[in-house]
Scaffold this motif. Structure first.
Motif, PDB file in Angstrom:
ATOM      1  N   PHE A 114       0.843  -1.194   0.000  1.00  0.00           N
ATOM      2  CA  PHE A 114       0.000   0.000   0.000  1.00  0.00           C
ATOM      3  C   PHE A 114       0.877   1.242   0.000  1.00  0.00           C
ATOM      4  O   PHE A 114       2.024   1.211   0.415  1.00  0.00           O
ATOM      5  N   GLU A 115       0.351   2.306  -0.488  1.00  0.00           N
ATOM      6  CA  GLU A 115       1.074   3.563  -0.520  1.00  0.00           C
ATOM      7  C   GLU A 115       0.592   4.429   0.625  1.00  0.00           C
ATOM      8  O   GLU A 115      -0.583   4.712   0.732  1.00  0.00           O
ATOM      9  N   TYR A 121       6.372   6.995   7.550  1.00  0.00           N
ATOM     10  CA  TYR A 121       7.305   5.900   7.342  1.00  0.00           C
ATOM     11  C   TYR A 121       6.977   4.747   8.297  1.00  0.00           C
ATOM     12  O   TYR A 121       7.008   4.928   9.514  1.00  0.00           O
ATOM     13  N   PRO A 122       6.610   3.586   7.767  1.00  0.00           N
ATOM     14  CA  PRO A 122       6.186   2.476   8.638  1.00  0.00           C
ATOM     15  C   PRO A 122       7.364   1.723   9.274  1.00  0.00           C
ATOM     16  O   PRO A 122       8.397   1.544   8.638  1.00  0.00           O
TER      17      PRO A 122
END
Ligand code: ZN
Ligand code: ZN
Length: 141
Positions: A114-115, A121-122
């Motif tokens: 996903f975007e 930032y994950p």
């Protein structure tokens, strides 16, 4: 997995292979299911909790392990399968058994990519299905 392979795996991730680090990685690699800090503590009586935690944190920083929250909101750790740098495209769904409190990797079920909006930032992605594992289902029926 042999110690030699563990050393190689750590070095490929840019981690200096100390005896504690080899031990933690070996325990994770030889386990079929992802483990929580508490699970590791119980399996590694020779190491204290804070050393294990420090090692795991270092592993996370180097992408040597991935972490996700299980059905109780407790972090579980699993070994990153990729050699060297990890692009986090190997994300998969996990199944949490509410009876035996084990987590299982559903390696063939990928988390869709996903975007995120700009600037986000994950660090970890949790996709957990809760229920009963086959063993518990058999036992409880
Ligand atoms: Zn179960
Ligand atoms: Zn997994």
């Amino acid at each position: 997995m042999e110690t030699e392979e563990i050393v190689h795996k750590l070095e490929a991730k840019g981690i200096k292979p100390t005896s504690n680090r080899i031990l933690v990685m070996k325990t994770l690699v030889n386990e079929q299911n992802p483990l929580s800090l508490k699970d590791l503590e119980q399996k590694m009586v020779s190491m204290d909790k804070s050393s294990i935690f420090r090692t795991l944190t270092l592993f996370l920083e180097h992408d040597a392990v991935h972490a996700f929250e299980d059905g109780r909101g407790i972090l579980n750790y699993e070994v990153c399968e990729e050699e060297g740098e990890c692009d986090h495209h190997d994300g998969h769904i996990h199944f949490y058994c509410e009876s035996c409190h084990r987590s299982f990797c559903m390696e063939d079920i990928h988390i869709p990519s996903f975007e995120l909006p700009e600037g986000f930032y994950p660090h970890s992605v949790s996709f957990v299905i809760k229920g009963e594992c086959p063993e518990c289902r058999k036992r409880l029926r």
